[in-house]
Write a protein that holds these residues in place. Structure first.
Motif, PDB file in Angstrom:
ATOM      1  N   ARG A  93       1.506   6.626  -6.953  1.00  0.00           N
ATOM      2  CA  ARG A  93       0.466   7.586  -7.352  1.00  0.00           C
ATOM      3  C   ARG A  93       0.959   9.016  -7.233  1.00  0.00           C
ATOM      4  NH1 ARG A  93      -3.163   4.144  -4.152  1.00  0.00           N
ATOM      5  NH2 ARG A  93      -4.140   2.744  -5.625  1.00  0.00           N
ATOM      6  N   LYS A  94       1.690   9.290  -6.165  1.00  0.00           N
ATOM      7  CA  LYS A  94       2.216  10.643  -5.968  1.00  0.00           C
ATOM      8  C   LYS A  94       3.209  10.995  -7.075  1.00  0.00           C
ATOM      9  CE  LYS A  94       3.212  11.922  -1.768  1.00  0.00           C
ATOM     10  NZ  LYS A  94       3.920  12.116  -0.477  1.00  0.00           N
ATOM     11  N   LEU A  95       4.057  10.054  -7.453  1.00  0.00           N
ATOM     12  CA  LEU A  95       5.017  10.289  -8.533  1.00  0.00           C
ATOM     13  C   LEU A  95       4.312  10.509  -9.867  1.00  0.00           C
ATOM     14  CD1 LEU A  95       7.814   7.711  -7.706  1.00  0.00           C
ATOM     15  CD2 LEU A  95       8.014  10.197  -7.666  1.00  0.00           C
ATOM     16  N   GLU A  96       3.286   9.713 -10.132  1.00  0.00           N
ATOM     17  CA  GLU A  96       2.560   9.864 -11.400  1.00  0.00           C
ATOM     18  C   GLU A  96       1.893  11.224 -11.477  1.00  0.00           C
ATOM     19  OE1 GLU A  96      -0.023   6.513 -11.393  1.00  0.00           O
ATOM     20  OE2 GLU A  96       1.419   5.238 -12.431  1.00  0.00           O
TER      21      GLU A  96
ATOM     22  N   ARG B 237       0.828  -1.213   0.000  1.00  0.00           N
ATOM     23  CA  ARG B 237       0.000   0.000   0.000  1.00  0.00           C
ATOM     24  C   ARG B 237       0.856   1.255   0.000  1.00  0.00           C
ATOM     25  NH1 ARG B 237      -3.385  -2.312   4.563  1.00  0.00           N
ATOM     26  NH2 ARG B 237      -4.766  -3.717   3.454  1.00  0.00           N
ATOM     27  N   GLY B 238       1.919   1.228   0.792  1.00  0.00           N
ATOM     28  CA  GLY B 238       2.816   2.386   0.836  1.00  0.00           C
ATOM     29  C   GLY B 238       3.485   2.630  -0.507  1.00  0.00           C
ATOM     30  N   MET B 239       3.888   1.543  -1.159  1.00  0.00           N
ATOM     31  CA  MET B 239       4.520   1.664  -2.461  1.00  0.00           C
ATOM     32  C   MET B 239       3.536   2.200  -3.502  1.00  0.00           C
ATOM     33  SD  MET B 239       7.151  -1.099  -4.141  1.00  0.00           S
ATOM     34  CE  MET B 239       6.012  -2.419  -4.037  1.00  0.00           C
ATOM     35  N   LEU B 240       2.297   1.725  -3.457  1.00  0.00           N
ATOM     36  CA  LEU B 240       1.291   2.230  -4.391  1.00  0.00           C
ATOM     37  C   LEU B 240       0.999   3.700  -4.144  1.00  0.00           C
ATOM     38  CD1 LEU B 240      -1.214  -0.745  -4.569  1.00  0.00           C
ATOM     39  CD2 LEU B 240       0.199   0.145  -6.416  1.00  0.00           C
TER      40      LEU B 240
ATOM     41  N   ILE C  48     -12.337  18.059 -21.457  1.00  0.00           N
ATOM     42  CA  ILE C  48     -10.902  18.170 -21.194  1.00  0.00           C
ATOM     43  C   ILE C  48     -10.669  18.778 -19.816  1.00  0.00           C
ATOM     44  CG2 ILE C  48      -8.788  19.375 -21.873  1.00  0.00           C
ATOM     45  CD1 ILE C  48      -9.656  18.879 -24.779  1.00  0.00           C
ATOM     46  N   ARG C  49     -11.429  19.817 -19.493  1.00  0.00           N
ATOM     47  CA  ARG C  49     -11.320  20.432 -18.168  1.00  0.00           C
ATOM     48  C   ARG C  49     -11.597  19.400 -17.067  1.00  0.00           C
ATOM     49  NH1 ARG C  49     -15.148  24.336 -18.744  1.00  0.00           N
ATOM     50  NH2 ARG C  49     -14.063  25.282 -20.465  1.00  0.00           N
ATOM     51  N   ARG C  50     -12.630  18.589 -17.257  1.00  0.00           N
ATOM     52  CA  ARG C  50     -12.990  17.569 -16.275  1.00  0.00           C
ATOM     53  C   ARG C  50     -11.885  16.518 -16.152  1.00  0.00           C
ATOM     54  NH1 ARG C  50     -15.781  16.858 -11.786  1.00  0.00           N
ATOM     55  NH2 ARG C  50     -16.053  14.647 -11.475  1.00  0.00           N
ATOM     56  N   TRP C  51     -11.315  16.122 -17.274  1.00  0.00           N
ATOM     57  CA  TRP C  51     -10.237  15.148 -17.260  1.00  0.00           C
ATOM     58  C   TRP C  51      -9.046  15.686 -16.474  1.00  0.00           C
ATOM     59  CZ3 TRP C  51      -5.246  14.769 -19.336  1.00  0.00           C
ATOM     60  CH2 TRP C  51      -4.716  13.485 -19.358  1.00  0.00           C
ATOM     61  N   LEU C  52      -8.725  16.951 -16.693  1.00  0.00           N
ATOM     62  CA  LEU C  52      -7.593  17.551 -15.980  1.00  0.00           C
ATOM     63  C   LEU C  52      -7.871  17.679 -14.483  1.00  0.00           C
ATOM     64  CD1 LEU C  52      -6.614  20.300 -18.548  1.00  0.00           C
ATOM     65  CD2 LEU C  52      -5.352  18.211 -18.024  1.00  0.00           C
ATOM     66  N   ILE C  53      -9.100  18.012 -14.115  1.00  0.00           N
ATOM     67  CA  ILE C  53      -9.454  18.103 -12.701  1.00  0.00           C
ATOM     68  C   ILE C  53      -9.333  16.735 -12.044  1.00  0.00           C
ATOM     69  CG2 ILE C  53     -11.397  18.463 -11.118  1.00  0.00           C
ATOM     70  CD1 ILE C  53     -12.269  20.763 -13.007  1.00  0.00           C
ATOM     71  N   ASP C  54      -9.818  15.715 -12.716  1.00  0.00           N
ATOM     72  CA  ASP C  54      -9.735  14.359 -12.166  1.00  0.00           C
ATOM     73  C   ASP C  54      -8.278  13.906 -12.032  1.00  0.00           C
ATOM     74  OD1 ASP C  54     -12.446  14.215 -11.967  1.00  0.00           O
ATOM     75  OD2 ASP C  54     -12.727  12.959 -13.740  1.00  0.00           O
ATOM     76  N   TRP C  55      -7.440  14.320 -12.974  1.00  0.00           N
ATOM     77  CA  TRP C  55      -6.036  13.916 -12.944  1.00  0.00           C
ATOM     78  C   TRP C  55      -5.333  14.560 -11.773  1.00  0.00           C
ATOM     79  CZ3 TRP C  55      -3.146  10.608 -15.945  1.00  0.00           C
ATOM     80  CH2 TRP C  55      -1.776  10.639 -15.738  1.00  0.00           C
ATOM     81  N   LEU C  56      -5.557  15.852 -11.597  1.00  0.00           N
ATOM     82  CA  LEU C  56      -4.857  16.581 -10.553  1.00  0.00           C
ATOM     83  C   LEU C  56      -5.539  16.324  -9.253  1.00  0.00           C
ATOM     84  CD1 LEU C  56      -4.357  19.920 -12.455  1.00  0.00           C
ATOM     85  CD2 LEU C  56      -2.688  18.101 -12.167  1.00  0.00           C
TER      86      LEU C  56
END
Length: 65
Positions: free
Chosen positions: A12-15, A5-8, A57-65
């Protein structure tokens, strides 16, 4: 299991630190919106479709960040 879990979590933080790959193609969201508005005014893009594309696109970026 805790190590996994810690590694995942670190992965995620790196991605997320890399930023959305879409930025490589469109630049910043503001630049893309300005380009889209110019394209709509020039008749390159459909004024009915492009606002939906921008919203997606705006929604995709919000979900990504």
């Amino acid at each position: 299991m805790a190590n996994t879990r810690g590694m995942l979590a670190r992965l995620r933080k790196l991605e997320r630190a890399n930023g959305p790959p879409l930025f490589k193609f469109i630049g910043s969201p503001e630049e893309f919106e300005a380009h889209a508005e110019t394209g709509i005014a020039a008749g390159w893009y459909d004024p009915r479709d492009m606002p939906l594309v921008l919203k997606a696109i705006r929604r995709w970026l919000i979900d990504w960040l």
